[in-house]
Structure formats: C-alpha cells, structure tokens
Design a protein around this motif. Structure first.
Motif, short mmCIF file in Angstrom:
data_model
loop_
_atom_site.label_atom_id
_atom_site.label_comp_id
_atom_site.label_asym_id
_atom_site.label_seq_id
_atom_site.Cartn_x
_atom_site.Cartn_y
_atom_site.Cartn_z
N PHE A 48 0.83 -1.20 0.00
CA PHE A 48 0.00 0.00 0.00
C PHE A 48 0.87 1.26 0.00
CE2 PHE A 48 -2.14 3.39 2.42
CZ PHE A 48 -3.22 3.62 1.57
N ALA A 49 1.91 1.27 0.83
CA ALA A 49 2.80 2.43 0.90
C ALA A 49 3.49 2.66 -0.45
CB ALA A 49 3.84 2.25 2.00
N ALA A 50 3.91 1.59 -1.11
CA ALA A 50 4.56 1.72 -2.42
C ALA A 50 3.56 2.26 -3.45
CB ALA A 50 5.12 0.38 -2.87
N GLU A 51 2.33 1.76 -3.40
CA GLU A 51 1.31 2.25 -4.33
C GLU A 51 0.99 3.72 -4.06
OE1 GLU A 51 -1.97 -0.43 -3.80
OE2 GLU A 51 -1.03 -2.00 -5.03
N ALA A 52 0.88 4.08 -2.79
CA ALA A 52 0.60 5.47 -2.42
C ALA A 52 1.75 6.38 -2.88
CB ALA A 52 0.39 5.60 -0.92
N ASN A 53 2.98 5.91 -2.70
CA ASN A 53 4.13 6.70 -3.14
C ASN A 53 4.11 6.86 -4.66
OD1 ASN A 53 6.57 8.13 -2.59
ND2 ASN A 53 7.71 6.36 -3.39
N GLY A 54 3.76 5.79 -5.37
CA GLY A 54 3.67 5.87 -6.84
C GLY A 54 2.60 6.86 -7.26
N ARG A 102 1.52 9.40 -5.53
CA ARG A 102 2.02 10.73 -5.18
C ARG A 102 3.00 11.23 -6.25
NH1 ARG A 102 2.74 10.19 0.04
NH2 ARG A 102 4.53 8.84 -0.25
N GLU A 103 3.87 10.36 -6.71
CA GLU A 103 4.83 10.75 -7.75
C GLU A 103 4.11 11.06 -9.06
OE1 GLU A 103 8.07 11.44 -7.38
OE2 GLU A 103 7.73 11.05 -5.25
N GLN A 104 3.09 10.29 -9.40
CA GLN A 104 2.32 10.57 -10.61
C GLN A 104 1.62 11.92 -10.50
OE1 GLN A 104 -0.32 7.22 -11.04
NE2 GLN A 104 1.19 6.01 -12.19
N GLU A 105 1.07 12.20 -9.32
CA GLU A 105 0.38 13.49 -9.12
C GLU A 105 1.37 14.65 -9.22
OE1 GLU A 105 -2.91 16.02 -8.49
OE2 GLU A 105 -2.68 13.99 -9.26
N LYS A 106 2.56 14.46 -8.65
CA LYS A 106 3.58 15.52 -8.74
C LYS A 106 3.96 15.77 -10.21
CE LYS A 106 6.95 15.30 -5.30
NZ LYS A 106 7.93 14.54 -4.53
N ALA A 107 4.11 14.69 -10.97
CA ALA A 107 4.45 14.82 -12.39
C ALA A 107 3.32 15.51 -13.15
CB ALA A 107 4.75 13.45 -12.99
N ARG A 108 2.06 15.17 -12.83
CA ARG A 108 0.92 15.80 -13.50
C ARG A 108 0.88 17.30 -13.20
NH1 ARG A 108 -3.72 17.82 -12.46
NH2 ARG A 108 -3.73 17.30 -10.26
N ILE A 109 1.10 17.66 -11.93
CA ILE A 109 1.09 19.07 -11.55
C ILE A 109 2.24 19.81 -12.24
CG2 ILE A 109 1.44 20.66 -9.60
CD1 ILE A 109 -0.15 18.61 -7.89
N ALA A 110 3.40 19.19 -12.30
CA ALA A 110 4.55 19.81 -12.97
C ALA A 110 4.25 20.03 -14.45
CB ALA A 110 5.79 18.95 -12.80
N ARG A 111 3.62 19.05 -15.10
CA ARG A 111 3.25 19.20 -16.52
C ARG A 111 2.27 20.35 -16.69
NH1 ARG A 111 2.96 13.75 -16.48
NH2 ARG A 111 0.70 13.79 -16.30
N GLU A 112 1.25 20.38 -15.80
CA GLU A 112 0.25 21.45 -15.91
C GLU A 112 0.90 22.81 -15.73
OE1 GLU A 112 -3.18 21.05 -13.42
OE2 GLU A 112 -3.69 19.08 -14.24
N LEU A 113 1.79 22.92 -14.74
CA LEU A 113 2.48 24.20 -14.52
C LEU A 113 3.30 24.58 -15.74
CD1 LEU A 113 3.68 23.91 -10.82
CD2 LEU A 113 1.98 25.51 -11.73
N HIS A 114 4.01 23.61 -16.27
CA HIS A 114 4.87 23.88 -17.41
C HIS A 114 4.04 24.22 -18.64
CE1 HIS A 114 7.22 22.80 -21.02
NE2 HIS A 114 8.19 23.42 -20.36
#
Length: 177
Positions: free
Chosen positions: A142-148, A150-162
């Motif tokens: 579960f922790a690994a899935e949650a971390n994954g 979180r990383e996907q969400e960070k990448a999505r936000i970075a793409r949107e910002l960019h």
C-alpha cells in the motif's frame, strides 16, 4: 498432618500453574538440557499442529526447519552459559517454526532458563506472527502504491504548470510588449 497439608498445598499450586500454562494464548514449550520437550501447552498444539503426546520427550528440532536446527542448538547452548535468565530470541528478526503439515511459518519467541534439581530447563514462549507479517507486507505494498500515486500526481502538476502556466505567462508577456 503438616506434611499432608504441605503436600496438598503443593498439589494446589501445581494445579494452578498447570491451569495457567494450559490457558495461555501463546505457545509454551519447555525443554531439558538435551533440548527434549518436557512441557508443551495447548496453544503450542494449536500453533504447530502436533498433539502433546506426539512431541513429549522428542527433540525440539521437530518444530524447527532443518536448515535452522544446528544454529538453533548452538544458540540455546550458548544461552545456557550466559547466566542471563531470559531474552528475546532472534533479536529483532522473526524466527521460523515448522508445522506438522511441513509448512514453515514466522514466530516471535522469548526464552528463559532455570536451574532445577533435575538440571537446567529452557522455556520458550512463542507466538505465530503470520497475520502480523501478512499485514506488514500489505502495508508495504500500500505504501509503495501510495508513493507511486504521489509521484504521478507531482508529475501531473509539474506538466500542468509547465504547459498551461508557461503558455499563459508567455501570452501575457507578449500582450504586455
């Protein structure tokens, strides 16, 4: 009469102790200095799947996977020379038991020793931690899935910002010129 009363009191104490050992939720196994089983409670029967009559007087090796037997004997023998009365077995590591079915399973255990007129006795109190280990594994997944996620969400936000914000700023800059 004093002797008879002392014998009765001794019998009452023995019955009380036996009741406590048999009602314990954890497995309790006592072995002699030759590591032969001399006490094996109902919880140990439930955990290992061997009835008491089948293990009494037999080496405790029958409850330990073959690959650990020599090391286990050495550890118990070494513990017998320490003078320490009790300690947790395996340190922070989980140990492995062997069921009557041949299935290996994880256990937590502590060991104590006592010198008696009949020789040194070692008592192990143990608990099957299969459910705890399974829960820890599920929590790690579960922790690994949650971390994954979180990383996907960070990448999505970075793409949107960019993509979006950068374009909006570039358009505003051009409008300003």
């Amino acid at each position: 009469t004093e002797r008879v009363e002392a014998e009765r009191e001794q019998a009452r104490l023995a019955a009380r102790l036996s009741g406590l050992v048999e009602s314990a939720m954890d497995g309790i196994i006592t072995v002699d200095v030759g590591q032969r089983i001399i006490l094996y409670n109902r919880a140990a029967e439930r955990i290992f799947g061997f009835p008491a009559l089948q293990v009494m007087g037999r080496p405790i090796d029958m409850l330990i996977p073959k690959r650990f037997r020599t090391l286990h004997r050495k550890h118990v023998d070494a513990f017998g020379t320490t003078g320490v009365t009790s300690r947790r077995m395996g340190g922070s590591a989980v140990l492995t038991g062997l069921r009557a079915t041949g299935e290996e399973f994880p256990i937590d255990a502590s060991i104590s020793q006592v010198d008696t007129p009949d020789g040194k006795l070692f008592t192990v109190i143990l608990r099957d931690v299969t459910d705890r280990m399974r829960a820890q594994e599920e929590l790690a997944v579960f922790a690994a899935e949650a971390n994954g996620a979180r990383e996907q969400e960070k990448a999505r936000i970075a793409r949107e910002l960019h993509d979006e914000l950068a374009q909006t700023l570039a358009a505003a800059k051009m409008d300003a010129r």
